[in-house]
Write a protein that holds these residues in place. Structure first.
Motif, PDB file in Angstrom:
ATOM      1  N   ASN A 145      23.049 -71.527 -18.492  1.00 37.21           N
ATOM      2  CA  ASN A 145      23.992 -72.629 -18.747  1.00 37.21           C
ATOM      3  C   ASN A 145      25.290 -72.491 -17.963  1.00 37.21           C
ATOM      4  OD1 ASN A 145      22.245 -73.902 -20.494  1.00 37.21           O
ATOM      5  ND2 ASN A 145      23.111 -72.968 -22.319  1.00 37.21           N
ATOM      6  N   GLN A 146      25.591 -71.275 -17.497  1.00 42.05           N
ATOM      7  CA  GLN A 146      26.827 -71.041 -16.754  1.00 42.05           C
ATOM      8  C   GLN A 146      26.580 -70.773 -15.269  1.00 42.05           C
ATOM      9  OE1 GLN A 146      26.211 -68.955 -19.604  1.00 42.05           O
ATOM     10  NE2 GLN A 146      27.190 -70.444 -20.922  1.00 42.05           N
ATOM     11  N   LYS A 147      25.356 -70.949 -14.806  1.00 42.34           N
ATOM     12  CA  LYS A 147      25.049 -70.540 -13.433  1.00 42.34           C
ATOM     13  C   LYS A 147      25.904 -71.254 -12.401  1.00 42.34           C
ATOM     14  CE  LYS A 147      21.044 -73.553 -12.955  1.00 42.34           C
ATOM     15  NZ  LYS A 147      19.606 -73.578 -13.023  1.00 42.34           N
ATOM     16  N   TYR A 148      26.216 -72.521 -12.580  1.00 48.49           N
ATOM     17  CA  TYR A 148      27.006 -73.224 -11.570  1.00 48.49           C
ATOM     18  C   TYR A 148      28.459 -72.768 -11.576  1.00 48.49           C
ATOM     19  CZ  TYR A 148      22.795 -75.931 -11.007  1.00 48.49           C
ATOM     20  OH  TYR A 148      21.493 -76.287 -10.777  1.00 48.49           O
ATOM     21  N   GLU A 149      28.985 -72.382 -12.745  1.00 47.35           N
ATOM     22  CA  GLU A 149      30.327 -71.810 -12.800  1.00 47.35           C
ATOM     23  C   GLU A 149      30.342 -70.459 -12.093  1.00 47.35           C
ATOM     24  OE1 GLU A 149      28.787 -73.192 -15.395  1.00 47.35           O
ATOM     25  OE2 GLU A 149      30.149 -74.639 -16.291  1.00 47.35           O
ATOM     26  N   ILE A 150      29.293 -69.666 -12.302  1.00 43.13           N
ATOM     27  CA  ILE A 150      29.181 -68.368 -11.639  1.00 43.13           C
ATOM     28  C   ILE A 150      29.082 -68.560 -10.134  1.00 43.13           C
ATOM     29  CG2 ILE A 150      27.690 -66.345 -11.334  1.00 43.13           C
ATOM     30  CD1 ILE A 150      26.972 -66.683 -14.366  1.00 43.13           C
TER      31      ILE A 150
ATOM     32  N   GLY B 253      30.132 -71.099  -8.400  1.00 39.68           N
ATOM     33  CA  GLY B 253      31.424 -71.585  -7.919  1.00 39.68           C
ATOM     34  C   GLY B 253      32.413 -70.441  -7.752  1.00 39.68           C
ATOM     35  N   ALA B 254      32.440 -69.529  -8.722  1.00 44.33           N
ATOM     36  CA  ALA B 254      33.326 -68.368  -8.633  1.00 44.33           C
ATOM     37  C   ALA B 254      32.926 -67.480  -7.454  1.00 44.33           C
ATOM     38  CB  ALA B 254      33.288 -67.568  -9.935  1.00 44.33           C
ATOM     39  N   LEU B 255      31.629 -67.358  -7.217  1.00 45.60           N
ATOM     40  CA  LEU B 255      31.133 -66.587  -6.070  1.00 45.60           C
ATOM     41  C   LEU B 255      31.632 -67.190  -4.763  1.00 45.60           C
ATOM     42  CD1 LEU B 255      29.202 -64.502  -4.693  1.00 45.60           C
ATOM     43  CD2 LEU B 255      27.425 -66.255  -4.901  1.00 45.60           C
ATOM     44  N   ILE B 256      31.522 -68.479  -4.633  1.00 46.31           N
ATOM     45  CA  ILE B 256      31.945 -69.155  -3.405  1.00 46.31           C
ATOM     46  C   ILE B 256      33.452 -69.025  -3.209  1.00 46.31           C
ATOM     47  CG2 ILE B 256      32.167 -71.429  -2.320  1.00 46.31           C
ATOM     48  CD1 ILE B 256      29.327 -72.005  -3.566  1.00 46.31           C
TER      49      ILE B 256
ATOM     50  N   LEU C 214      26.078 -61.984  -4.689  1.00 42.17           N
ATOM     51  CA  LEU C 214      26.324 -62.048  -6.133  1.00 42.17           C
ATOM     52  C   LEU C 214      25.975 -60.718  -6.791  1.00 42.17           C
ATOM     53  CD1 LEU C 214      27.160 -63.737  -8.587  1.00 42.17           C
ATOM     54  CD2 LEU C 214      24.783 -64.499  -8.753  1.00 42.17           C
ATOM     55  N   ASN C 215      24.860 -60.131  -6.385  1.00 44.23           N
ATOM     56  CA  ASN C 215      24.476 -58.832  -6.942  1.00 44.23           C
ATOM     57  C   ASN C 215      25.481 -57.746  -6.574  1.00 44.23           C
ATOM     58  OD1 ASN C 215      22.216 -59.606  -8.388  1.00 44.23           O
ATOM     59  ND2 ASN C 215      20.870 -59.410  -6.628  1.00 44.23           N
TER      60      ASN C 215
END
Length: 100
Positions: free
Chosen positions: A10-15, A17-20, A61-62
């Motif tokens: 459910n939070q993958k797009y927020e994650i 976005g933070a990665l980018i 990300l990893n």
């Protein structure tokens, strides 16, 4: 990475976005340079992937996750209670935000 861990789905797009944002800042790309920002996004994301991350995106990300885990392990001793861990984790995030 073959799929998103269910707890984070459910939070993958927020994650992502933070990665980018983290990569844009790490690479020193000016926000006004839309072509470079878009290029980095295209390097990190892949709409045909199950996770929506490219291989490079999954690797980066990893790397962030591994580094974060190492910081937590080195800075926060194993606490006896969850509440104590959360307090120590919050304090650590404040330190990191101030330039760890």
């Amino acid at each position: 990475m073959t799929e998103v861990i269910q707890d984070y789905d459910n939070q993958k797009y927020e994650i992502y976005g933070a990665l980018i944002v983290a990569e844009i800042e790490r690479e020193g790309i000016p926000w006004e340079n839309e072509q470079e920002v878009q290029g980095l996004m295209l390097e990190m994301l892949d709409s045909t992937s199950v996770t929506r991350l490219s291989d490079r995106g999954a690797t980066v990300l990893n790397c962030y996750a591994e580094r974060g885990f190492k910081i937590i392990r080195s800075e926060i001793p194993a606490p006896p209670q969850l509440g104590e861990f959360l307090e120590q984790y919050y304090d650590l995030l404040l330190e990191v935000d101030q330039g760890y």
